[in-house]
Scaffold this motif. Structure first.
Motif, PDB file in Angstrom:
ATOM      1  N   MET A  31       1.028  -0.989  -0.079  1.00 50.96           N
ATOM      2  CA  MET A  31       0.018   0.084   0.299  1.00 50.96           C
ATOM      3  C   MET A  31       0.913   1.352  -0.422  1.00 50.96           C
ATOM      4  SD  MET A  31      -3.140   1.439   2.798  1.00 50.96           S
ATOM      5  CE  MET A  31      -4.153  -0.029   2.243  1.00 50.96           C
ATOM      6  N   ILE A  32       0.411   2.413  -0.836  1.00 50.61           N
ATOM      7  CA  ILE A  32       1.085   3.252  -0.916  1.00 50.61           C
ATOM      8  C   ILE A  32       0.036   4.441   0.269  1.00 50.61           C
ATOM      9  CG2 ILE A  32       1.318   5.433  -2.280  1.00 50.61           C
ATOM     10  CD1 ILE A  32       2.177   3.682  -4.618  1.00 50.61           C
ATOM     11  N   VAL A  33       0.995   4.638   1.004  1.00 54.07           N
ATOM     12  CA  VAL A  33       0.770   6.577   2.216  1.00 54.07           C
ATOM     13  C   VAL A  33       0.723   7.739   0.828  1.00 54.07           C
ATOM     14  CG1 VAL A  33      -0.127   7.539   3.910  1.00 54.07           C
ATOM     15  CG2 VAL A  33       0.966   5.124   3.838  1.00 54.07           C
ATOM     16  N   VAL A  34      -0.112   8.838   1.201  1.00 52.32           N
ATOM     17  CA  VAL A  34      -0.007  10.269   0.812  1.00 52.32           C
ATOM     18  C   VAL A  34      -0.495  10.963   1.488  1.00 52.32           C
ATOM     19  CG1 VAL A  34      -0.360  11.355  -1.223  1.00 52.32           C
ATOM     20  CG2 VAL A  34      -0.243   9.328  -1.765  1.00 52.32           C
ATOM     21  N   THR A  35       0.640  11.466   2.079  1.00 54.31           N
ATOM     22  CA  THR A  35       0.291  13.282   2.403  1.00 54.31           C
ATOM     23  C   THR A  35      -0.186  14.466   1.684  1.00 54.31           C
ATOM     24  OG1 THR A  35       2.416  13.902   2.642  1.00 54.31           O
ATOM     25  CG2 THR A  35       1.220  11.653   4.491  1.00 54.31           C
ATOM     26  N   THR A  36      -0.629  15.223   2.324  1.00 49.55           N
ATOM     27  CA  THR A  36      -0.910  16.469   1.694  1.00 49.55           C
ATOM     28  C   THR A  36      -1.814  16.031  -0.075  1.00 49.55           C
ATOM     29  OG1 THR A  36       0.736  17.023   0.054  1.00 49.55           O
ATOM     30  CG2 THR A  36       0.865  17.161   2.682  1.00 49.55           C
ATOM     31  N   PRO A  37      -2.343  15.335   0.140  1.00 45.55           N
ATOM     32  CA  PRO A  37      -3.038  14.676  -1.469  1.00 45.55           C
ATOM     33  C   PRO A  37      -4.516  15.935  -1.933  1.00 45.55           C
ATOM     34  CG  PRO A  37      -4.611  14.106   0.391  1.00 45.55           C
ATOM     35  CD  PRO A  37      -3.702  14.698   1.018  1.00 45.55           C
ATOM     36  N   HIS A  65      -0.717  15.709  -6.962  1.00 42.78           N
ATOM     37  CA  HIS A  65      -0.360  15.233  -8.551  1.00 42.78           C
ATOM     38  C   HIS A  65       0.211  13.296  -7.997  1.00 42.78           C
ATOM     39  CE1 HIS A  65      -0.721  18.762 -11.178  1.00 42.78           C
ATOM     40  NE2 HIS A  65      -0.377  19.633 -10.107  1.00 42.78           N
ATOM     41  N   VAL A  66       0.909  14.351  -7.174  1.00 43.33           N
ATOM     42  CA  VAL A  66       1.195  12.603  -6.658  1.00 43.33           C
ATOM     43  C   VAL A  66      -0.092  11.627  -6.937  1.00 43.33           C
ATOM     44  CG1 VAL A  66       2.841  11.453  -5.067  1.00 43.33           C
ATOM     45  CG2 VAL A  66       3.341  13.079  -5.218  1.00 43.33           C
ATOM     46  N   LEU A  67      -1.118  12.077  -5.970  1.00 45.97           N
ATOM     47  CA  LEU A  67      -2.042  10.937  -6.021  1.00 45.97           C
ATOM     48  C   LEU A  67      -2.558  10.505  -7.205  1.00 45.97           C
ATOM     49  CD1 LEU A  67      -3.819   9.599  -4.440  1.00 45.97           C
ATOM     50  CD2 LEU A  67      -5.577  11.978  -3.770  1.00 45.97           C
ATOM     51  N   GLY A  68      -2.504  11.799  -8.181  1.00 42.49           N
ATOM     52  CA  GLY A  68      -3.043  11.166  -9.421  1.00 42.49           C
ATOM     53  C   GLY A  68      -2.320  10.476 -10.126  1.00 42.49           C
ATOM     54  N   HIS A  69      -0.971   9.903 -10.233  1.00 46.85           N
ATOM     55  CA  HIS A  69      -0.336   9.284 -10.874  1.00 46.85           C
ATOM     56  C   HIS A  69      -0.343   8.352  -9.553  1.00 46.85           C
ATOM     57  CE1 HIS A  69       2.155  11.802 -13.368  1.00 46.85           C
ATOM     58  NE2 HIS A  69       2.021  12.791 -12.801  1.00 46.85           N
ATOM     59  N   ARG A  75      -0.158  21.652  -3.064  1.00 50.84           N
ATOM     60  CA  ARG A  75       0.300  21.559  -4.683  1.00 50.84           C
ATOM     61  C   ARG A  75       1.071  20.422  -5.702  1.00 50.84           C
ATOM     62  NH1 ARG A  75       3.314  26.957  -4.697  1.00 50.84           N
ATOM     63  NH2 ARG A  75       1.504  28.375  -4.678  1.00 50.84           N
ATOM     64  N   ILE A  76       1.614  19.436  -4.486  1.00 48.07           N
ATOM     65  CA  ILE A  76       2.467  18.923  -5.206  1.00 48.07           C
ATOM     66  C   ILE A  76       1.753  17.091  -4.840  1.00 48.07           C
ATOM     67  CG2 ILE A  76       3.993  17.557  -4.787  1.00 48.07           C
ATOM     68  CD1 ILE A  76       5.852  20.154  -3.758  1.00 48.07           C
ATOM     69  N   GLY A  77       1.096  17.006  -3.634  1.00 45.07           N
ATOM     70  CA  GLY A  77       0.433  16.372  -3.033  1.00 45.07           C
ATOM     71  C   GLY A  77      -1.059  15.471  -4.309  1.00 45.07           C
TER      72      GLY A  77
END
Length: 291
Positions: free
Chosen positions: A1-7, A14-18, A10-12
């Protein structure tokens, strides 16, 4: 599992979308889940709260293999260093408790050569603490964000001017946040890398604010000029906007470090590693924002 902060940041975002395009399950830590688009909320496991809360972080990192860590700004923080450390300690504890394998975090270019640079210097302390856990770690190291100019969209639109306490002819490196996010996502989706290393994320341009103003003039088809202001005037403007003394001082310190050459391509500095040029960013991001 991948955990994403600040989803939703400004950056988060985009990370989440990828990473949602990959095969891994995704969990996010978010203060307000309603800020996530409904189609995204349906595809992620949501842990509500802030990632400076040890309980929230412990819940979110249970069963996680990889984590994207970004410390959000807090312009009202009374201590820049304490703000950063408060967000790092829960991560370091949870790494040990839950066996997290990989962490990708946003740091900044210049580690090892930059001192007394406000939030930049505090970010290096984040790197040190995460590395001390022994986790496989990639420290993303961008220079100045092109998106920093978006804070001055109104003055660019109404007065054709933007300001900073940096010499007009001081050239420095920049990058677009979407390139940071793309690099982060590629690392999060790759389960093969090990060890600890820094990853420079550097755009193809070495420009001064004077040269940026010329490109902005051409793209926006209206005159744009850069005006240098003093560090004192910069700090005073931030304080009038409600920014804490510590955060305003930290912002001024970053600008002073940039003017000293922190983000300059010199011997041993990385070449371009990110594709977005400043002109492309102006065409695709700044022009729509200015309108």
């Amino acid at each position: 599992m991948i955990v994403v902060t600040t989803p939703t940041g400004r950056i988060g975002r985009h990370v989440l979308g990828h990473v949602l395009d990959g095969a891994e399950k995704v969990r996010v830590i978010v203060r307000d889940p309603e800020r996530l688009p409904a189609p995204v909320r349906e595809r992620v496991d949501v842990v509500r709260g802030s990632h400076d809360d040890p309980g929230v972080v412990a819940e979110a990192l249970a069963g996680a293999g990889s984590v994207f860590w970004l410390i959000p700004p807090n312009p009202r923080a009374q201590s820049v260093q304490d703000h950063v450390i408060d967000f790092v300690r829960p991560l370091c504890t949870a790494i040990g408790d839950h066996g997290v394998e990989r962490v990708v975090a946003v740091s900044t270019l210049g580690r090892g050569i930059t001192r007394n640079a406000g939030l930049v210097s505090a970010t290096y302390a984040m790197d040190d603490l995460i590395e001390s856990t022994g986790v496989h770690y990639r420290s993303l190291c961008p220079p100045a964000f092109m998106e920093n100019l978006l804070s001055q969209v109104e003055t660019i639109r109404s007065r054709g001017t933007f300001f900073a306490p940096i010499s007009a002819d001081r050239r420095f490196l920049t990058c677009a946040v979407r390139d940071i996010a793309a690099t982060a996502a590629a690392l999060l989706l790759d389960g093969s890398w090990t060890g600890q290393d820094s990853v420079p994320i550097v755009g193809p341009d070495l420009l001064s604010y004077e040269e940026m103003a010329q490109i902005m003039t051409e793209v926006l088809q209206r005159p744009v000029r850069f005006q240098q202001i003093s560090g004192e005037a910069f700090t005073a403007a931030l304080r009038r906007a409600g920014v804490s003394e510590a955060w305003a001082g930290g912002g001024a310190a970053i600008m002073a470090a940039t003017d000293r050459g922190t983000y300059v391509a010199e011997a041993g500095s990385p070449g371009p590693t990110a594709p977005t040029s400043f002109r492309q960013w102006c065409e695709e991001v700044l022009e729509p924002a200015v309108g």
